[in-house]
Design an enzyme around this catalytic site. Sequence first.
Site: not given
Length: 157
Positions: A45, A47-49
Amino acid sequence: MIAIGQSLPLGEFTFITQEGKQVQDSQALFASKKVVLFAVPGAFTPTCSNAHLPGYVALADQFRAKGVDALYCLSVNDAFVMKAWQAAQDADAITMLADGDGSWTRALGLAKETGAFGGIRAQRFALIVNDGVVEQLFVEAPGKFEVSAAESLLAAL
């Protein structure tokens, strides 16, 4: 919700290694170690990546220099997704914890329901854990990415 001073709940995690699928329980993963665990709503996703996982990858050596034995990334995804995300992010310094059904995340009291988007997911949070006991807890406000960032956890150590 889990609190500072409490022991982590018992649970099992699946990993994909060169030898194939492996299962290890939380007691073994956290015993006799200082661990920084950060949780993301989903692998791959935005922000996560783009920020969350890369921050820990970039600062992994600094965490180790501050006495952290292991960095764990938790997500309610399956082990194959977590392995692919680890490879895509060059995140070999991070142990990817797949909580496939979200049971461990629910046991922590840090799950959230996202409905049709993805069902049960982890809230964005981070823990500093020593020998299976929570020393510090950082839970993000909805839609935020601040207190669980790598830089924030590094400063807290």
